[in-house]
Design a protein around this motif. Structure first.
Motif, PDB file in Angstrom:
ATOM      1  N   SER A  78       0.833  -1.210   0.000  1.00  0.00           N
ATOM      2  CA  SER A  78       0.000   0.000   0.000  1.00  0.00           C
ATOM      3  C   SER A  78       0.863   1.253   0.000  1.00  0.00           C
ATOM      4  N   ALA A  79       1.966   1.237   0.757  1.00  0.00           N
ATOM      5  CA  ALA A  79       2.871   2.385   0.774  1.00  0.00           C
ATOM      6  C   ALA A  79       3.487   2.606  -0.607  1.00  0.00           C
ATOM      7  N   SER A  80       3.895   1.520  -1.241  1.00  0.00           N
ATOM      8  CA  SER A  80       4.453   1.618  -2.589  1.00  0.00           C
ATOM      9  C   SER A  80       3.416   2.177  -3.557  1.00  0.00           C
ATOM     10  N   ARG A  81       2.214   1.641  -3.501  1.00  0.00           N
ATOM     11  CA  ARG A  81       1.146   2.067  -4.415  1.00  0.00           C
ATOM     12  C   ARG A  81       0.780   3.529  -4.193  1.00  0.00           C
ATOM     13  N   SER A  82       0.783   3.969  -2.946  1.00  0.00           N
ATOM     14  CA  SER A  82       0.455   5.357  -2.648  1.00  0.00           C
ATOM     15  C   SER A  82       1.420   6.316  -3.337  1.00  0.00           C
ATOM     16  N   CYS A  83       2.713   5.979  -3.291  1.00  0.00           N
ATOM     17  CA  CYS A  83       3.712   6.830  -3.941  1.00  0.00           C
ATOM     18  C   CYS A  83       3.603   6.750  -5.459  1.00  0.00           C
ATOM     19  N   LEU A  84       3.348   5.559  -5.982  1.00  0.00           N
ATOM     20  CA  LEU A  84       3.165   5.416  -7.426  1.00  0.00           C
ATOM     21  C   LEU A  84       1.989   6.253  -7.913  1.00  0.00           C
ATOM     22  N   ASP A  85       0.874   6.161  -7.212  1.00  0.00           N
ATOM     23  CA  ASP A  85      -0.323   6.901  -7.623  1.00  0.00           C
ATOM     24  C   ASP A  85      -0.115   8.404  -7.508  1.00  0.00           C
ATOM     25  N   PHE A  86       0.596   8.829  -6.458  1.00  0.00           N
ATOM     26  CA  PHE A  86       0.877  10.253  -6.287  1.00  0.00           C
ATOM     27  C   PHE A  86       1.725  10.768  -7.445  1.00  0.00           C
ATOM     28  N   MET A  87       2.758  10.016  -7.810  1.00  0.00           N
ATOM     29  CA  MET A  87       3.590  10.430  -8.944  1.00  0.00           C
ATOM     30  C   MET A  87       2.779  10.513 -10.225  1.00  0.00           C
ATOM     31  N   GLU A  88       1.965   9.519 -10.456  1.00  0.00           N
ATOM     32  CA  GLU A  88       1.207   9.470 -11.707  1.00  0.00           C
ATOM     33  C   GLU A  88       0.239  10.637 -11.809  1.00  0.00           C
ATOM     34  N   LYS A  89      -0.338  11.013 -10.677  1.00  0.00           N
ATOM     35  CA  LYS A  89      -1.361  12.058 -10.677  1.00  0.00           C
ATOM     36  C   LYS A  89      -0.763  13.460 -10.704  1.00  0.00           C
ATOM     37  N   TYR A  90       0.387  13.642 -10.032  1.00  0.00           N
ATOM     38  CA  TYR A  90       0.863  15.008  -9.797  1.00  0.00           C
ATOM     39  C   TYR A  90       2.276  15.330 -10.277  1.00  0.00           C
ATOM     40  N   CYS A  91       3.109  14.333 -10.479  1.00  0.00           N
ATOM     41  CA  CYS A  91       4.546  14.610 -10.608  1.00  0.00           C
ATOM     42  C   CYS A  91       5.075  14.575 -12.036  1.00  0.00           C
TER      43      CYS A  91
END
Length: 402
Positions: A78-91
């Motif tokens: 879940s921690a990994s996925r949270s960072c992946l999703d954040f990057m995809e959405k905002y970075c």
């Protein structure tokens, strides 16, 4: 070295890994916007809510790699996925050829874009590692696309779509940076492991990275590996930039090279990588206070960086990985001695059993900079857990040989 000593090292390393991971899970993860905060003080309190894009990728990789090595745990995934999703959405700067930002706000608004491709590199290994654990094909395609974009940019095959251009005015000075081939080599090793469909491509790219490091940056006649050289590897002795040696970087590079050499069965490459380690640690180890200096000048002149004599956490992580890897591969006692000497230093100065994880920045005498911190724009859950995981695995291999 007897089994008891190796077992004791492994016991401490596993305990330290648990403390580090729990520190970041408890204090770093953002339950509101997703992703990870990395500007944390000693106790884990957030002192800046701006988010490092490097750290989103590095954190995502670390927690996926934990799943790869030790088995899937939902909180890690879940921690990994949270960072992946954040990057995809905002970075990702979609208007600039999918180049990635360097920093964003807590809720993902872009703050800073840099010319370097390291955000894309950590995004690539994060997606690749997550694919390796979950089989989510979309993550593999993202990793492949970022991997190719970095190659095109580093090799000068395309113009940077951000329009930032090179660091210096090309008509005046241009050159090569060690970071480009060495980091790409490490990215390649991750993708090659999880994506055997493109093994031939990865092996070709790895070979070119190795060639660039040896051809242009490794200077046995100077007893060092240079961070910055001219376009054809020229030693620019007349400027401080041309004389900079980052011993920790060289040591990290040495184990990237050894890892690739072991994959390819290339003993000569491995031997040269060991020489890079030998030269870097001999030149960079502080004979008075212990620990590894951050920067040195290869001709013994004053380094330009004001932080040159500080002791940072990550070069010591790299010593521990590289020295144990050489000992595992060669059996030479002096490398186990370096491992133990560095481990003792880290236990005494970097480790913080009370709150978990390591201090990031020490003065030359080993005292933490004040007030002390556990994370920053450049420090998150990456170098330390990577080292602890890898050393745990290598110690298991050594114990199995006893």
């Amino acid at each position: 070295m007897g089994m008891t000593a190796l077992q004791n090292h492994q016991k401490w390393i596993r305990e330290e890994l648990d403390r580090s991971i729990q520190f970041w899970l408890k204090n770093g993860m953002d339950p509101v916007h997703g992703g990870v905060y990395t500007c944390l003080d000693r106790q884990g309190q957030v002192f800046s809510t701006d988010k490092s894009v490097w750290m989103q990728g590095r954190c995502a990789w670390t927690f996926a790699y934990l799943c790869h090595v030790y088995g899937v745990k939902e909180e890690w995934l879940s921690a990994s996925r949270s960072c992946l999703d954040f990057m995809e959405k905002y970075c990702i700067n979609r208007e600039a050829g999918n180049r990635m930002y360097f920093t964003v706000t807590a809720d993902g608004k872009p703050l800073r874009q840099r010319r370097y491709c390291f955000s894309e590199g950590f995004y690539a290994i994060a997606n690749a590692e997550y694919y390796g654990v979950t089989g989510e094909r979309e993550c593999l395609e993202r990793a492949r696309a970022a991997y190719e974009l970095i190659w095109q940019l580093n090799q000068g095959l395309i113009e940077d779509p951000t329009g930032l251009g090179p660091k210096t005015i090309p008509a005046t000075r241009t050159g090569r940076a060690l970071a480009n081939p060495m980091i790409y080599l490490n990215i390649t090793s991750v993708l090659r492991r999880v994506d055997p469909e493109q093994e031939e491509l990865y092996s070709q790219r790895a070979a070119q990275c190795v060639d660039e490091i040896f051809r242009y940056h490794y200077k046995p006649e100077l007893g060092c590996t240079l961070e910055s050289v001219g376009p054809n590897g020229e030693f620019r002795s007349e400027v401080t930039e041309g004389r900079v040696v980052n011993p920790g970087h060289d040591i990290e590079c040495s184990w990237f090279l050894m890892e690739d050499a072991n994959y390819r069965g290339n003993k000569q490459q491995h031997a040269t990588a060991v020489k890079i380690f030998d030269q870097a640690i001999e030149a960079g180890w502080d004979k008075e206070y212990g620990g590894l200096l951050y920067f040195i000048d290869c001709l013994g002149r004053p380094p330009e960086a004001y932080e040159h004599d500080m002791k940072l956490w990550w070069p010591h992580d790299e010593i521990l990985i590289a020295s144990l890897m050489i000992y595992r591969d060669t059996g030479e006692q002096k490398y186990l001695d370096w491992f133990e000497k560095t481990l003792d230093y880290c236990k005494k100065y970097f480790s913080d059993p009370e709150y978990g994880d390591w201090y990031g920045y020490l003065r030359r005498d080993g005292k933490p900079t004040m007030p002390p911190c556990k994370g920053s724009t450049f420090k998150g859950p990456f170098h330390l857990p990577r080292m602890l995981i890898m050393c745990d695995q290598m110690l298991t291999q050594l114990l199995e040989q006893k």
